[in-house]
Enzyme design. Structure first.
Site, PDB file in Angstrom:
ATOM      1  N   GLU A 175      -7.413  -3.604  -3.944  1.00 14.46           N
ATOM      2  CA  GLU A 175      -8.852  -3.348  -3.512  1.00 14.46           C
ATOM      3  C   GLU A 175      -9.345  -1.947  -3.529  1.00 14.46           C
ATOM      4  OE1 GLU A 175     -10.269  -4.355   0.444  1.00 14.46           O
ATOM      5  OE2 GLU A 175      -8.809  -3.075   1.421  1.00 14.46           O
ATOM      6  N   GLU A 221      -8.004   4.883  -4.664  1.00 11.97           N
ATOM      7  CA  GLU A 221      -6.715   5.334  -3.889  1.00 11.97           C
ATOM      8  C   GLU A 221      -5.373   5.280  -4.890  1.00 11.97           C
ATOM      9  OE1 GLU A 221      -7.616   3.274  -0.308  1.00 11.97           O
ATOM     10  OE2 GLU A 221      -7.412   4.996   0.928  1.00 11.97           O
ATOM     11  N   ASP A 229       0.840  -1.388  -0.011  1.00 12.58           N
ATOM     12  CA  ASP A 229       0.056  -0.082  -0.046  1.00 12.58           C
ATOM     13  C   ASP A 229       0.855   1.121   0.082  1.00 12.58           C
ATOM     14  OD1 ASP A 229      -1.824  -1.942   0.342  1.00 12.58           O
ATOM     15  OD2 ASP A 229      -2.971  -0.988   2.097  1.00 12.58           O
TER      16      ASP A 229
END
Ligand SMILES: *[C@@H]1O[C@H](CO)[C@@H](O)[C@H](O)[C@H]1NC(C)=O
Ligand SMILES: *[C@@H]1O[C@H](CO)[C@@H](O)[C@H](O)[C@H]1NC(C)=O
Ligand SMILES: *[C@@H]1O[C@H](CO)[C@@H](O)[C@H](O)[C@H]1NC(C)=O
Ligand SMILES: *[C@@H]1O[C@H](CO)[C@@H](O)[C@H](O)[C@H]1NC(C)=O
Ligand SMILES: *[C@@H]1O[C@H](CO)[C@@H](O)[C@H](O)[C@H]1NC(C)=O
Ligand SMILES: *[C@@H]1O[C@H](CO)[C@@H](O)[C@H](O)[C@H]1NC(C)=O
Length: 894
Positions: free
Chosen positions: A718, A722, A643
């Site tokens: 997912e 973002e 991430d």
């Protein structure tokens, strides 16, 4: 061992002993046909293909019955936390009464509704505040006094933006670019001194053999992580080291390809019209062909060399230190799986079983071709290019074994051919050469982005022999005309991105037109572009809502034990300050918050936050130290490189705003922010400190969030929104800092994302790339390389699954979230008649859904955010009502 398998093995052995293999190869003209003759001791049923699975061991490979396979959620660093903290409203209302002249300390007054008839522009409780403008901010407000404006106002397309005097952010208007290289270095300096180096990364590097930075989030991580047995998804093929496992107990490299009839599907979801299946998954462990050698066994080792952005080389040695080895250059899109042998006896195995292998001559001098017909009715081609030029004379010795000559050096290539003779001629023509590494270049001129993927090749007669490579649907749709002319009719299904298409040649050029280069910090819509000037009514609403939110405790909300949550909070406050300062035209009102924000940001630049960052010298990157204490799942796995584009994207966007409002701030902070860009999205492949483009995968057209976690199903992501936020953030940071290359790269990434999300993640009714009974989910949920699961890591509520593809709602949102998509999703899920009406959704998700509604129905969204008695629990900890009001007002009210 399962008794049935034992029986199978016994049958095989009996058969081997009773068949004179060497003699069943009758010569047919020029061709040698090796067809297995059944003997009396071999019953046909003794040999069962792996697909459909009939033995319990093989069935284990089809994960349908194993919920743990559905989402290996807890194992890969994604804790079940929501994507935002929900702050206690009471915490951030100190002093609100002073500003509002009201005793109400839990809710702000409703902003004036923008309806022309009721909007008189007359005084309201905070009118005094709005007029207390910064003295320098003397530019007339062009819409002040107009009482009949709808929230919609003028745009850059029809008007010059108004200069706001004191503010450096005069205009979001993009500078025209001509042939701007999008891959110039971000920075070349050392890591900022505040960041300490550490050489004790919790994930040891045992199998990636490189001194250069190692790509952590790429398709081949299964080759070097953990057991080294999980698949590498080159598309359309998957490769995996068998390492003594599977029904054949092979030690070679498995090559497999999954067709759509082999997929396993989840149960239908009856909350969604059309009852789509909750997930689909490609079976793992299928062994169509295994490229091996008789010398491989218990003591064999595999290491990865040259782990780069588009390729890596897996080197399989008979034992550590041996010169006997097979090198597999694994390259995204490679047309064949290629094995470069050094002095070993080739053994090509099949767990699906050879039905027949035909020696099919020499398509080119020195190259020997075989056609392999497998029991699942698929046809594969095998090309052997011996270094000594001698006929390798492969022999089919059993239903599972095809054997080559001892001491073989040269290449063996296998490819699946679904297209008969017309496909075979292309494979023939490119045989003997293979890609060893990929490269990318790209440029931007005005609003047209161009990027080229190219490959260096190796093999026999490379000069005159073209490569054959597989392209994904989004590539094909954007090919320039020269590349289009090299498309073949060979199509093979990819695991989660529809059909791939084989293309001849060493490079492809893709063109992305109509890039949203004019997206800035202001609200943006597809029809009106960037909207810098909101109507008087909308401005008033902003100024009315802002004090409440500006009073939040900025230090407390931004210094959290998570880079993700901290970044979101910094982004929230930066966006809020921008909104008040630039869209509300009130510099003064946001001045204190702006100062506090800069201090809070500085805590990170000083590296004094709760979990400081460290420079990891093993994999080479900047990670949170939260995961060094034994729990890699801390902070969503940031320490193991999960991430980073999400986490750092928020910081970068916040910095872009701060630096644009106060250019003097940049000098002391630019290096640190650039470090985040280099870590998550580096622009060059020769930076000694960071790998190229850690997160964004320029072949797949989006980012992968998963870092150094071994995974059954490969990398995954997912949150497409973002992901888009990162591209937007670097575009804006590039603009703020005058790095035209970075700005242009962000623009091109946005264009690619717009296309790839539409093709694979945000599914409209006519989507053809995902299975027909999956598309009604509208979003993929988590898209892995090997499965797609309509869920999230933190729960399966519809507002979570759909909402994580919405947030943060930012100026770029209308670009990737096309109106037609948003409409279909809303009707199916969040409308009043749907299973999960937005009006009943709890907490911050309600705000997310209504901000998203602005993309198709800004009036309804406005009514939601401007309503009296607005409940602030509807705003999540990463967003503000003030920005949402501006965002909604910036959409086209039609
Ligand atoms: C989904 O489609 C596949 C392929 O057509 C089919 O095998 C499967 O049964 C379907 N599942 C459901 C729940 O409809
Ligand atoms: C790895 O690196 C070492 C030395 O750096 C080298 O000797 C070895 O051959 C490399 N390759 C493999 C596959 O181990
Ligand atoms: C085969 O490759 C040659 C270049 O070596 C090229 O000119 C020719 O068009 C190719 N033929 C096919 C069928 O791809
Ligand atoms: C794949 O990764 C999982 C998770 O680490 C591991 O348990 C498994 O043994 C690996 N290999 C295979 C073939 O599943
Ligand atoms: C993908 O390929 C299969 C097999 O050739 C074909 O049936 C299917 O229609 C293709 N799908 C698309 C979207 O082109
Ligand atoms: C809700 O109603 C609209 C039309 O008014 C319809 O298009 C939509 O499919 C309905 N949604 C559900 C979930 O029934």
């Amino acid at each position: 061992m399962d008794t049935r398998l034992k029986w199978k093995a016994t049958a095989l052995l009996t058969w081997l002993l009773t068949t004179e293999i060497a003699h069943c190869l009758p010569r047919v003209g020029n061709e040698v046909e090796a067809t297995l003759q059944n003997t009396a001791t071999e019953s046909a049923s003794a040999f069962e293909t792996q697909y459909p699975p009939s033995s319990s061991e093989d069935r284990l490979l089809i994960p349908e019955s194993h919920p743990v396979y559905r989402v290996g959620l807890q194992q890969d660093g994604h804790s079940s936390q929501q994507p935002f903290p929900q702050f206690d409203v009471a915490k951030f209302v100190d002093g609100l009464g002073d500003l509002l002249g009201s005793g109400d300390d839990t809710t702000a007054p409703a902003p004036t509704a923008p309806t022309p008839s009721t909007d008189t522009g007359k005084s309201d409780p905070i009118q005094a505040t709005t007029s207390a403008k910064h003295p320098e901010n003397s530019a007339p407000n062009p819409t002040a006094g107009s009482v009949t404006d709808p929230p919609q106002k003028s745009t850059t397309k029809s008007d010059e933006p108004v200069q706001t005097g004191s503010s450096p952010v005069a205009s979001d208007k993009p500078k025209a670019m001509h042939d701007q290289d999008i891959f110039q270095p971000v920075a070349t300096g050392p890591i900022p001194a505040s960041i300490k180096s550490r050489d004790d990364h919790p994930v040891k590097n045992e199998h990636a053999n490189a001194t250069d930075p190692i790509a952590t989030n790429k398709f081949y991580a299964g080759l070097y992580l953990g057991t080294q047995t999980n698949a590498t998804f080159t598309q359309p093929y998957s490769l995996a080291w068998s390492k003594g496992g599977g029904s054949l107990k092979s030690w070679g490299m498995i090559v497999s390809h999954v067709q759509s009839h082999m997929l396993a599907y989840g149960p239908p979801n009856n909350k969604i019209p059309g009852n789509p299946v909750q997930y689909y998954i490609n079976p793992v462990g299928l062994q169509h062909l295994i490229i091996s050698a008789t010398e491989l066994g218990q003591s064999s080792v595999m290491n990865v060399e040259q782990p780069k952005a588009f390729s890596a080389h897996a080197v399989l040695k008979s034992s550590a230190g041996s010169a006997q080895q097979i090198t597999f250059p694994v390259v995204q899109g490679m047309g064949y799986a290629t094995a470069v042998y050094n002095d070993m006896e080739p053994l090509i195995e099949s767990g699906v079983f050879f039905r027949k292998v035909v020696s099919a001559g020499s398509p080119r001098p020195g190259i020997f071709k075989y056609q392999a017909f497998l029991d699942d009715d698929t046809t594969w081609l095998l090309y052997a290019t011996p270094a000594d030029g001698k006929d390798p004379n492969f022999k089919l010795v059993s239903k599972t074994n095809l054997r080559g000559p001892k001491g073989f050096s040269g290449t063996i290539q296998v490819a699946k051919n679904p297209a008969g003779k017309s496909g075979e001629k292309f494979y023939d023509n490119s045989s003997g050469v293979y890609p060893v590494a990929g490269e990318i270049s790209g440029s931007l001129t005005d609003d047209v982005g161009t990027y080229t993927l190219s490959w260096t090749k190796a093999g026999k007669d490379i000069k005159g022999t073209p490569l054959i490579m597989f392209a994904l649907p989004h590539h094909v749709h954007s090919f320039d005309s020269a590349t289009k002319g090299r498309i073949t009719d060979i199509h093979l299904r990819t695991t989660t991105k529809g059909n791939s298409t084989a293309v001849i040649g060493e490079s492809w050029t893709m063109v992305e037109k109509n890039l949203p280069i004019d997206i800035g910090f202001a609200p943006w819509s597809t029809t009106d572009g960037s909207v810098h000037e909101l109507s008087a009514a909308a401005q008033r609403a902003i100024i009315q809502a802002a004090p409440h939110e500006l009073k939040q405790n900025i230090p407390e909300q931004t210094d959290l034990n998570s880079m993700y949550y901290s970044g979101k909070a910094l982004s929230k406050f930066a966006t809020l300050v921008y909104t008040v300062n630039q869209l509300g035209n009130n510099v003064e009102l946001a001045a204190d918050a702006f100062q506090t924000l800069k201090k809070s940001f500085d805590l990170f630049v000083q590296n004094k936050q709760q979990f400081p960052l460290a420079y990891d010298t093993i994999w080479k990157g900047v990670v949170s130290t939260a995961g060094y204490n034994g729990d890699l799942n801390q902070d969503f796995g940031n320490t193991a490189y999960n991430d980073h584009h999400f986490h750092y994207g928020y910081f970068i966007q916040a910095a872009a705003i701060i630096g644009s409002l106060d250019p003097s701030w940049l000098a002391a902070n630019k290096e640190w922010v650039n470090m985040l860009v280099r870590d998550a999205g580096n622009s060059v492949a020769n930076d000694a400190h960071f790998p190229f483009s850690r997160s964004f995968d320029w072949y797949n057209g989006h980012s992968w969030a998963k870092g150094l976690f071994e995974s059954f199903d490969g990398k995954d992501q997912e949150s497409t929104s973002e992901d888009t936020m990162f591209a937007y953030a670097i575009k804006m940071w590039g603009k703020t800092t005058g790095d035209a290359s970075m700005e242009a790269r962000g623009n091109v990434m946005l264009g690619i994302l717009g296309r790839s999300l539409h093709n694979y993640f945000l599914m409209e009714d006519d989507n053809v790339n995902q299975p027909a009974n999956f598309t009604a989910n509208k979003v993929t949920g988590i898209l892995f390389e090997n499965k797609v699961d309509h869920t999230t890591y933190f729960g399966a509520n519809l507002e979570f699954v759909q909402g994580i593809h919405m947030l943060p709602l930012m100026p770029h949102s209308p670009f990737t979230r096309r109106k037609e998509f948003v409409r279909q999703e809303w009707q199916a899920m969040f409308a009043e008649n749907a299973s999960t009406p937005a009006s009943k959704v709890e907490g911050g998700w309600r705000g997310v859904l209504y901000a998203n509604l602005a993309l198709i129905d800004p009036k309804a969204a406005w009514e939601f955010f401007a309503q009296p008695n607005f409940d602030y629990s509807w705003i999540d900890g990463g967003a503000s009502r003030t920005w949402y009001l501006a965002f909604v007002a910036g959409e086209s009210f039609g």
